[in-house]
Design a protein around this motif. Structure first.
Motif, PDB file in Angstrom:
ATOM      1  N   THR A   1       3.070  10.721   4.185  1.00 55.32           N
ATOM      2  CA  THR A   1       3.920  10.451   3.033  1.00 55.32           C
ATOM      3  C   THR A   1       3.081  10.369   1.757  1.00 55.32           C
ATOM      4  OG1 THR A   1       3.739   8.044   3.218  1.00 55.32           O
ATOM      5  CG2 THR A   1       5.474   9.124   4.516  1.00 55.32           C
TER       6      THR A   1
ATOM      7  N   ARG B   1       1.318   6.834   4.372  1.00 53.06           N
ATOM      8  CA  ARG B   1       1.716   6.477   5.733  1.00 53.06           C
ATOM      9  C   ARG B   1       1.711   7.715   6.628  1.00 53.06           C
ATOM     10  NH1 ARG B   1       7.452   4.344   4.974  1.00 53.06           N
ATOM     11  NH2 ARG B   1       7.362   5.908   3.303  1.00 53.06           N
TER      12      ARG B   1
ATOM     13  N   VAL C   1       5.709   4.868  12.433  1.00 48.77           N
ATOM     14  CA  VAL C   1       5.057   4.858  11.128  1.00 48.77           C
ATOM     15  C   VAL C   1       3.772   4.036  11.232  1.00 48.77           C
ATOM     16  CG1 VAL C   1       5.322   4.354   8.675  1.00 48.77           C
ATOM     17  CG2 VAL C   1       7.340   4.967  10.052  1.00 48.77           C
TER      18      VAL C   1
ATOM     19  N   ASP D   1      -0.311   3.155   9.305  1.00 42.80           N
ATOM     20  CA  ASP D   1      -1.177   3.309   8.143  1.00 42.80           C
ATOM     21  C   ASP D   1      -2.281   4.303   8.494  1.00 42.80           C
ATOM     22  OD1 ASP D   1      -3.208   1.944   9.534  1.00 42.80           O
ATOM     23  OD2 ASP D   1      -2.955   0.087   8.404  1.00 42.80           O
TER      24      ASP D   1
ATOM     25  N   ILE E   1       3.265   0.185  11.759  1.00 46.24           N
ATOM     26  CA  ILE E   1       4.036  -0.465  10.701  1.00 46.24           C
ATOM     27  C   ILE E   1       5.472  -0.700  11.153  1.00 46.24           C
ATOM     28  CG2 ILE E   1       4.903  -0.273   8.340  1.00 46.24           C
ATOM     29  CD1 ILE E   1       2.435   1.456   7.709  1.00 46.24           C
TER      30      ILE E   1
END
Length: 337
Positions: A193, A197, A210, A212, A218
């Motif tokens: 993203t 992410r 998702v 990091d 996450i």
């Protein structure tokens, strides 16, 4: 045909690819675009890369005889073409004209995960993966971070995401077998993203996980099914190609399907919420604008969308659809402002 969404509307370009005489393919397993909106297709039967202008004019082909089982293709920020070959357990980096620059992995040598290619499977063959391993065992897709680092999903014979430096040195791997946070049953696709992410399509767990940049979990987005390919637009919107799961098939998280769940295209917000969907027909799967086996997806700089399908491998060969559907392999949707 115009898609039904309100925020993102597309007009189908029903006859985009102009394949020259003497070239053929039975699947388009991946698609991506470069900075000039040239389109790169990774094909099966024949296994090669085909290059087109934005209007569908053929430019060149390369790679015939090199690939074992084409799976993922990504155009890097510098224009390099990364080809992920699930059959020979490698990622190769090429120039746009097909000159080899780098190979990650050892050709024909899978990593040790205890995986066996035969035997009973209750849900999917990925349950034969016995433990996580290093790169690669039937790798699936690649994404390039803004700093040039590489992230690769290692899916059919493994359960991991691998993080590499730009020159192919392994930095870190993460992932275990299972359905919990940070666990996978077929990490099949990924993208990054604008805020950094890592979105990973955990296909047979029916979710997008998702992370990091360091691989810390996450959250999970669970309002998707069998995410095969995803791409993130500049505004953070996520386009997801979701694979058909027929009635009677099983999911690791949802059990046996009591009804047909056709393939579809979903558009998600930055928080994973559904904005719109289309293409999910159980009656006329091969109709223009509908999907059978979407497997690759790309957006160009003008907002046009390309969706590649592996209709032959997934549906024609096993008899889910008849031979008349075999040409349903690539669709272009022109963005409507």
């Amino acid at each position: 045909m115009t898609t039904r969404g309100d925020r993102h509307r597309f007009l189908l370009d029903d006859d985009w690819e102009r394949l020259p005489d003497g070239l053929r393919h039975a699947d388009v397993t991946a698609v991506d675009v470069d900075a000039d909106d040239r389109v790169y297709l990774f094909t099966r039967f024949d296994h090669q890369v085909l290059v087109y202008e934005r209007d569908g004019t053929f430019v060149r082909s390369w790679g015939l005889g090199l690939f074992t089982m084409p799976h993922g293709l990504t155009v890097g920020p510098d224009g390099a073409i990364y080809c992920v070959d699930a059959g020979d357990h490698t990622v190769r980096k090429f120039t746009p004209k097909g000159e080899l620059l780098l190979t990650i992995g050892t050709e024909g040598v899978p990593s040790d995960t205890g995986y066996t290619s035969s035997g009973p499977a209750r849900v999917h063959s990925v349950e034969r993966v016995r433990h996580p391993g290093g790169p690669f065992n039937r790798c699936t897709a690649l994404a390039v971070a803004p700093d040039g680092d590489l992230y690769v999903t290692d899916g059919y014979g493994n359960c991991r995401v691998h993080h590499f430096s730009p020159d192919g040195e392994l930095i870190h791997s993460w992932g275990e077998i299972g359905t919990g946070p940070g666990q996978f049953h077929l990490p099949h696709c990924l993208d990054i993203t604008p805020d950094g992410r890592i979105l990973v399509g955990d296909r047979e767990n029916d979710r997008i996980q998702v992370f990091d940049a360091g691989g810390r979990f996450i959250e999970a987005w669970t309002d998707v099914r069998r995410p095969c390919a995803l791409t993130v637009a500049p505004d953070g919107t996520v386009f997801v190609a979701e694979l058909w799961r027929p009635k009677g098939a099983k999911s690791f998280v949802h059990g046996e399907m009591t009804e047909d769940h056709p393939a579809r295209l979903s558009v998600l917000g930055r928080d994973g919420g559904v904005i719109e969907r289309w293409g999910d027909s159980t009656q006329d799967r091969a109709a223009p604008g509908n999907f059978i086996a979407p497997h690759g997806i790309a957006l160009d700089s003008r907002g046009d969308l390309y969706v590649a399908e592996v209709t032959y491998s997934f549906a024609v060969r096993p008899g889910l659809v008849d031979q008349s559907c075999a040409s349903h392999q690539l669709q272009k949707f022109k963005g409507i402002v």
